[in-house]
Write a protein that holds these residues in place. Structure first.
Motif, PDB file in Angstrom:
ATOM      1  N   GLU A 412       0.848  -1.187   0.000  1.00 54.44           N
ATOM      2  CA  GLU A 412       0.000   0.000   0.000  1.00 54.44           C
ATOM      3  C   GLU A 412       0.887   1.242   0.000  1.00 54.44           C
ATOM      4  O   GLU A 412       1.802   1.370   0.814  1.00 54.44           O
ATOM      5  CB  GLU A 412      -0.912   0.004   1.219  1.00 54.44           C
ATOM      6  CG  GLU A 412      -1.903   1.153   1.232  1.00 54.44           C
ATOM      7  CD  GLU A 412      -2.927   1.038   2.346  1.00 54.44           C
ATOM      8  OE1 GLU A 412      -2.958   1.934   3.214  1.00 54.44           O
ATOM      9  OE2 GLU A 412      -3.678   0.043   2.355  1.00 54.44           O
ATOM     10  N   TRP A 413       0.581   2.175  -0.901  1.00 57.91           N
ATOM     11  CA  TRP A 413       1.411   3.369  -1.065  1.00 57.91           C
ATOM     12  C   TRP A 413       0.490   4.556  -1.314  1.00 57.91           C
ATOM     13  O   TRP A 413       0.303   5.000  -2.425  1.00 57.91           O
ATOM     14  CB  TRP A 413       2.389   3.153  -2.225  1.00 57.91           C
ATOM     15  CG  TRP A 413       3.431   4.205  -2.401  1.00 57.91           C
ATOM     16  CD1 TRP A 413       3.924   5.052  -1.446  1.00 57.91           C
ATOM     17  CD2 TRP A 413       4.133   4.512  -3.611  1.00 57.91           C
ATOM     18  NE1 TRP A 413       4.887   5.866  -1.982  1.00 57.91           N
ATOM     19  CE2 TRP A 413       5.043   5.556  -3.311  1.00 57.91           C
ATOM     20  CE3 TRP A 413       4.094   4.007  -4.904  1.00 57.91           C
ATOM     21  CZ2 TRP A 413       5.891   6.104  -4.268  1.00 57.91           C
ATOM     22  CZ3 TRP A 413       4.942   4.540  -5.857  1.00 57.91           C
ATOM     23  CH2 TRP A 413       5.832   5.575  -5.541  1.00 57.91           C
ATOM     24  N   GLU A 414      -0.070   5.060  -0.252  1.00 58.12           N
ATOM     25  CA  GLU A 414      -1.066   6.116  -0.368  1.00 58.12           C
ATOM     26  C   GLU A 414      -0.497   7.368  -1.022  1.00 58.12           C
ATOM     27  O   GLU A 414      -1.199   8.079  -1.741  1.00 58.12           O
ATOM     28  CB  GLU A 414      -1.636   6.456   1.009  1.00 58.12           C
ATOM     29  CG  GLU A 414      -2.468   5.336   1.623  1.00 58.12           C
ATOM     30  CD  GLU A 414      -3.088   5.748   2.940  1.00 58.12           C
ATOM     31  OE1 GLU A 414      -2.910   6.925   3.334  1.00 58.12           O
ATOM     32  OE2 GLU A 414      -3.747   4.899   3.574  1.00 58.12           O
ATOM     33  N   ALA A 415       0.770   7.662  -0.786  1.00 60.91           N
ATOM     34  CA  ALA A 415       1.378   8.880  -1.326  1.00 60.91           C
ATOM     35  C   ALA A 415       1.340   8.915  -2.844  1.00 60.91           C
ATOM     36  O   ALA A 415       1.357   9.993  -3.446  1.00 60.91           O
ATOM     37  CB  ALA A 415       2.817   9.010  -0.832  1.00 60.91           C
ATOM     38  N   ASN A 416       1.281   7.756  -3.485  1.00 63.08           N
ATOM     39  CA  ASN A 416       1.220   7.723  -4.946  1.00 63.08           C
ATOM     40  C   ASN A 416      -0.019   6.972  -5.443  1.00 63.08           C
ATOM     41  O   ASN A 416      -0.025   6.426  -6.542  1.00 63.08           O
ATOM     42  CB  ASN A 416       2.482   7.103  -5.537  1.00 63.08           C
ATOM     43  CG  ASN A 416       2.755   7.594  -6.956  1.00 63.08           C
ATOM     44  OD1 ASN A 416       2.354   8.684  -7.350  1.00 63.08           O
ATOM     45  ND2 ASN A 416       3.444   6.779  -7.743  1.00 63.08           N
ATOM     46  N   GLY A 417      -1.050   6.951  -4.602  1.00 67.93           N
ATOM     47  CA  GLY A 417      -2.342   6.449  -5.039  1.00 67.93           C
ATOM     48  C   GLY A 417      -2.538   4.957  -5.019  1.00 67.93           C
ATOM     49  O   GLY A 417      -3.531   4.463  -5.574  1.00 67.93           O
ATOM     50  N   VAL A 418      -1.638   4.202  -4.405  1.00 65.80           N
ATOM     51  CA  VAL A 418      -1.799   2.746  -4.346  1.00 65.80           C
ATOM     52  C   VAL A 418      -2.475   2.392  -3.026  1.00 65.80           C
ATOM     53  O   VAL A 418      -1.824   2.269  -1.988  1.00 65.80           O
ATOM     54  CB  VAL A 418      -0.447   2.021  -4.478  1.00 65.80           C
ATOM     55  CG1 VAL A 418      -0.661   0.508  -4.445  1.00 65.80           C
ATOM     56  CG2 VAL A 418       0.262   2.429  -5.750  1.00 65.80           C
ATOM     57  N   THR A 419      -3.795   2.251  -3.089  1.00 65.58           N
ATOM     58  CA  THR A 419      -4.568   1.935  -1.881  1.00 65.58           C
ATOM     59  C   THR A 419      -5.203   0.554  -1.958  1.00 65.58           C
ATOM     60  O   THR A 419      -5.882   0.127  -1.026  1.00 65.58           O
ATOM     61  CB  THR A 419      -5.673   2.984  -1.667  1.00 65.58           C
ATOM     62  OG1 THR A 419      -6.506   3.023  -2.836  1.00 65.58           O
ATOM     63  CG2 THR A 419      -5.064   4.361  -1.425  1.00 65.58           C
ATOM     64  N   ASP A 420      -4.994  -0.132  -3.070  1.00 68.81           N
ATOM     65  CA  ASP A 420      -5.609  -1.452  -3.262  1.00 68.81           C
ATOM     66  C   ASP A 420      -4.558  -2.462  -3.707  1.00 68.81           C
ATOM     67  O   ASP A 420      -4.643  -3.023  -4.799  1.00 68.81           O
ATOM     68  CB  ASP A 420      -6.735  -1.371  -4.286  1.00 68.81           C
ATOM     69  CG  ASP A 420      -6.259  -0.787  -5.622  1.00 68.81           C
ATOM     70  OD1 ASP A 420      -5.181  -0.157  -5.641  1.00 68.81           O
ATOM     71  OD2 ASP A 420      -6.963  -0.985  -6.628  1.00 68.81           O
ATOM     72  N   PRO A 421      -3.518  -2.702  -2.888  1.00 70.58           N
ATOM     73  CA  PRO A 421      -2.463  -3.634  -3.304  1.00 70.58           C
ATOM     74  C   PRO A 421      -3.003  -5.035  -3.545  1.00 70.58           C
ATOM     75  O   PRO A 421      -3.914  -5.493  -2.852  1.00 70.58           O
ATOM     76  CB  PRO A 421      -1.479  -3.607  -2.129  1.00 70.58           C
ATOM     77  CG  PRO A 421      -2.292  -3.160  -0.963  1.00 70.58           C
ATOM     78  CD  PRO A 421      -3.310  -2.215  -1.509  1.00 70.58           C
ATOM     79  N   ASP A 422      -2.443  -5.691  -4.535  1.00 68.40           N
ATOM     80  CA  ASP A 422      -2.871  -7.040  -4.895  1.00 68.40           C
ATOM     81  C   ASP A 422      -1.652  -7.801  -5.397  1.00 68.40           C
ATOM     82  O   ASP A 422      -1.215  -7.613  -6.528  1.00 68.40           O
ATOM     83  CB  ASP A 422      -3.957  -6.970  -5.974  1.00 68.40           C
ATOM     84  CG  ASP A 422      -4.517  -8.348  -6.310  1.00 68.40           C
ATOM     85  OD1 ASP A 422      -4.282  -9.295  -5.535  1.00 68.40           O
ATOM     86  OD2 ASP A 422      -5.180  -8.467  -7.359  1.00 68.40           O
ATOM     87  N   LEU A 423      -1.084  -8.632  -4.548  1.00 69.51           N
ATOM     88  CA  LEU A 423       0.145  -9.341  -4.879  1.00 69.51           C
ATOM     89  C   LEU A 423      -0.025 -10.154  -6.157  1.00 69.51           C
ATOM     90  O   LEU A 423      -0.919 -10.998  -6.266  1.00 69.51           O
ATOM     91  CB  LEU A 423       0.556 -10.255  -3.720  1.00 69.51           C
ATOM     92  CG  LEU A 423       1.854 -11.050  -3.904  1.00 69.51           C
ATOM     93  CD1 LEU A 423       3.043 -10.109  -4.015  1.00 69.51           C
ATOM     94  CD2 LEU A 423       2.050 -12.024  -2.747  1.00 69.51           C
ATOM     95  N   ASP A 424       0.846  -9.874  -7.125  1.00 72.07           N
ATOM     96  CA  ASP A 424       0.790 -10.546  -8.421  1.00 72.07           C
ATOM     97  C   ASP A 424       2.223 -10.826  -8.875  1.00 72.07           C
ATOM     98  O   ASP A 424       2.836 -10.044  -9.610  1.00 72.07           O
ATOM     99  CB  ASP A 424       0.064  -9.661  -9.433  1.00 72.07           C
ATOM    100  CG  ASP A 424      -0.204 -10.378 -10.755  1.00 72.07           C
ATOM    101  OD1 ASP A 424       0.460 -11.399 -11.024  1.00 72.07           O
ATOM    102  OD2 ASP A 424      -1.052  -9.898 -11.527  1.00 72.07           O
ATOM    103  N   PRO A 425       2.803 -11.941  -8.438  1.00 73.89           N
ATOM    104  CA  PRO A 425       4.211 -12.232  -8.733  1.00 73.89           C
ATOM    105  C   PRO A 425       4.531 -12.234 -10.223  1.00 73.89           C
ATOM    106  O   PRO A 425       5.576 -11.722 -10.634  1.00 73.89           O
ATOM    107  CB  PRO A 425       4.418 -13.622  -8.118  1.00 73.89           C
ATOM    108  CG  PRO A 425       3.390 -13.709  -7.039  1.00 73.89           C
ATOM    109  CD  PRO A 425       2.206 -12.966  -7.563  1.00 73.89           C
TER     110      PRO A 425
END
Length: 701
Positions: A412-425
């Motif tokens: 999750e990286w709110e500072a750059n808009g990533v609020t919905d992390p979804d692990l995808d190797p």
């Protein structure tokens, strides 16, 4: 890298049962816990002691500690806090057992029929004052059958909390076998675990040695339920133990950023910023003469090809072969301002090599290509070599990874808009293998060389994600070692395929020369060898060199560090040199800078030396080596100019001998060689390198 060791000590009775306090057992003999300053008043022992003994607390004036650190009147704990918080720059921590060493020692107990414990004198030459000797008289079935254990009575830990254990150990020559100690941290509900993340087992030498032991818990534990231990059941053996401390950093610092392993015993440079001039410099100058200079011969002839005697010859160096460089800010470099004009002038005047501090990093390049290209164009127009920094760096907080990749890393990286992390190797794998050749191919031979991966030892997030582990998880990768991960070799293979023929490819990391980070150096050396042995190979290793006063090295230590990495067979670069420390006098910094630069230049495996920025207002730590606010010149700049453009710069003139030759010795680089023949000047540009050069000048040429 984190070592994830697990112990099977939970299979028997809890070794805490029947235990007695070290100092409690010794108190009756009048031996308990002498304060290190020798003249302190006694007060009640602190809560949290592990046994029934009381240790006197130091009195007197509080010791000097960095801001935020707890007060202590113990000189040893004061210097320890200053080393960790001041010299190493770690955040303020809390002392777990007590805020003085005798109190911490009182928290530990040894209970085993196979061992005898006695207090020993430490001596005035050590910073601590309390120590015990544990003599294991017989061989034991299990290593944990003799254990020195301290329960944390007043401190709880949560999953993710980071702590640092500190101990001085000595293996006296009287020991019947090679002394061995294993460090363990766990709680009563998880006896088979070990939360120690590196330095789990050591063999202390015959001299007192300080050990740093990073700890990170992956579960919660209430006060009074968890402990740290020293397994000593390797008998028969004798081990001396003192200077104990346990510092709780909560989650303010990454466990891999803690010091680990034995300290090198150095207190940094001398009071003048390093060691005085002496044999080190004579040896360095000899190496410089051997490896950085060669013979240059000028043969002068007339139009008929006959040798001309007495012709005037001038040999003028124009550029070093060795790379002297700096990191530059793309924003500042392309700005229209008087400050930027001054900046650009100094970059071209002082250096032949540059690297963009940010704008060749993945996210910057994808999101601000125009700025990246403009800065690259300017550097190329000035004739500077350009190092690509860097294809891949896992540090999300440094804005080095595009947001779609961050999301697929499970972060999750709110500072750059990533609020919905979804692990995808698989997505991370595909994107990284696409990006590496894309950026290398995009710039082609305009970039001189590329760092393909940066700080893998410390920031393995992309590797973790490719292997199915979210970068936020507290894990050390059971199945995949980030230092030797297959995907790492694949990245370099992709880079090699895309790179122009002969382009050097490298790796880069920090804590590779300075500080008590032996496990980091071991891992980096192992990574270099892994990549060098891979199909793509490895051409160079970058040694980041961020120093403060406490981490300054002597010339001998610098040389030893370079020697170590040179044994891998790859070329070396000093990639990120600075000396940010507001308490370090600029004159002393200049002494250290001169010594470090001269040793680096003298080493045959080193090709480049880059300062990490030149102007303090534009420096990542607000303290650049060369210029303060308002472009005030710092003393280190004088040392740089004196070495690079005077001591290591060749300007020679003379006349040819009877056979029409003029010979001199010059530093490797590019030269303009001019001969005056019958009033006519003839000039040629030549390169002087390792095998020497002969240039023929004639009006007919």
């Amino acid at each position: 890298m984190v070592d994830d060791h697990r112990d099977d000590a939970g299979s028997g009775a809890d070794p805490a049962l029947g235990r007695r306090s070290l100092l409690g057992a010794l108190a009756a003999a009048g031996l308990a816990g002498c304060p290190s300053d020798g003249g302190n008043s006694e007060t009640d022992a602190p809560a949290g002691g592990g046994g029934d003994g009381a240790a006197p607390t130091p009195g007197g004036t509080p010791a000097a500690v960095p801001p935020g650190w707890p007060e202590t009147r113990d000189p040893y704990y004061g210097t320890l806090a200053s080393a960790l918080g001041g010299e190493m720059g770690l955040p303020a921590g809390e002392f777990v057992y007590a805020n003085y060493e005798a109190g911490a020692l009182a928290a530990f107990g040894v209970g085993a029929e196979a061992a005898e414990t006695s207090e020993i004198a430490v001596g005035d030459d050590q910073p601590f004052g309390s120590a015990v000797r544990v003599e294991v008289a017989e061989e034991t079935e299990n290593t944990w059958d003799v254990t020195m254990m301290g329960t944390a009575l007043d401190t709880a830990v949560e999953s993710g909390d980071v702590l640092l254990a500190v101990a001085y150990l000595r293996g006296p020559e009287s020991s019947e076998s090679e002394p061995t100690v294993r460090f363990v941290a766990k709680d009563e509900d998880n006896l088979s675990t070990n939360m120690v993340r590196s330095t789990p087992e050591v063999q202390p030498p015959a001299e007192w040695t300080r050990y740093y032991v990073p700890v990170q818990f992956d579960y919660d534990a209430e006060a009074g339920t968890w402990r740290t231990e020293l397994f000593l059941g390797y008998g028969p053996q004798t081990v001396d133990i003192g200077g104990l401390a346990l510092i709780d950093f909560d989650q303010q610092v990454a466990v891999e950023d803690l010091p680990s392993g034995p300290a090198d015993g150095s207190d940094g440079g001398a009071d003048d910023g390093g060691t005085p001039d002496g044999d080190w410099e004579t040896a360095a100058d000899e190496r410089i003469a051997d490896h950085r200079t060669s013979g240059l011969t000028v043969e002068v002839a007339d139009t008929d090809g006959e040798a001309v005697a007495g012709a005037e010859v001038e040999v003028a160096m124009r550029e070093h072969e060795f790379g002297f460089g700096t990191a530059v800010s793309a924003d500042f470099l392309t700005e229209a301002s008087d400050d930027a004009d001054t900046y650009r002038g100094h970059v071209t005047d002082l250096f032949n090599l540059a690297v963009l501090g940010n704008h060749h990093k993945w996210r910057f390049w994808e999101e601000s290509r125009e700025l990246s290209d403009a800065a690259t164009d300017w550097l190329e127009e000035q004739g500077l070599d350009i190092r690509g920094h860097v294809c891949l760096w896992s540090d999300v907080s440094a804005w080095s990874v595009p947001p779609d990749v961050v999301r697929a890393m499970g972060v999750e990286w709110e500072a750059n808009g990533v609020t919905d992390p979804d692990l995808d190797p698989e997505y991370v794998r595909e994107r990284t293998l696409e990006h590496v050749p894309a950026i290398i191919d995009y710039y082609g031979d305009r970039i001189t060389e590329w760092e393909v991966a940066n700080e893998i030892v410390h920031k393995p997030g992309l590797i973790e994600a490719v292997n199915g582990v979210a970068a936020t998880d507290d894990t050390s990768l059971e199945a995949v070692d980030p230092v030797e991960a297959p995907i790492l070799a694949e990245w370099y293979a992709a880079a090699r395929e895309a790179a122009p023929d002969g382009m050097p490819l490298g790796v880069n990391d920090y804590n590779t020369l300075s500080g008590p980070y032996e496990s980091t150096r071991d891992d980096y050396e192992r990574q270099i060898e892994f990549l060098a042995d891979s199909e793509a190979g490895l051409d160079f290793a970058g040694l980041q060199s961020h120093f403060n006063q406490g981490s300054a090295l002597t010339p001998e230590q610098v040389k030893a560090g370079l020697d170590r990495y040179a044994e891998t067979g790859v070329r070396l670069r000093i990639t990120e040199f600075d000396m940010a420390d507001e308490n370090w006098a600029e004159e002393d910094k200049a002494v250290f800078f001169r010594q470090f630069l001269k040793v680096a230049f003298s080493h045959p495996a080193v090709d480049d030396f880059l300062v990490w920025g030149i102007y303090s207002p534009n420096h990542w730590r607000d303290d650049a080596p060369f210029f303060a606010d308002g472009w005030e010149e710092k003393p280190a700049l004088d040392e740089y100019r004196n070495l690079v453009f005077d001591e290591w710069w060749t300007e020679e003139s003379g006349t040819t001998t009877d056979d029409g030759t003029f010979s001199t010795t010059g530093f490797h680089g590019e030269y303009e060689v001019t001969a005056t023949i019958d009033g006519q000047e003839v000039t040629e540009t030549v390169t002087l390198s390792g095998d020497g050069t002969t240039v023929e000048l004639s009006p007919g040429e």
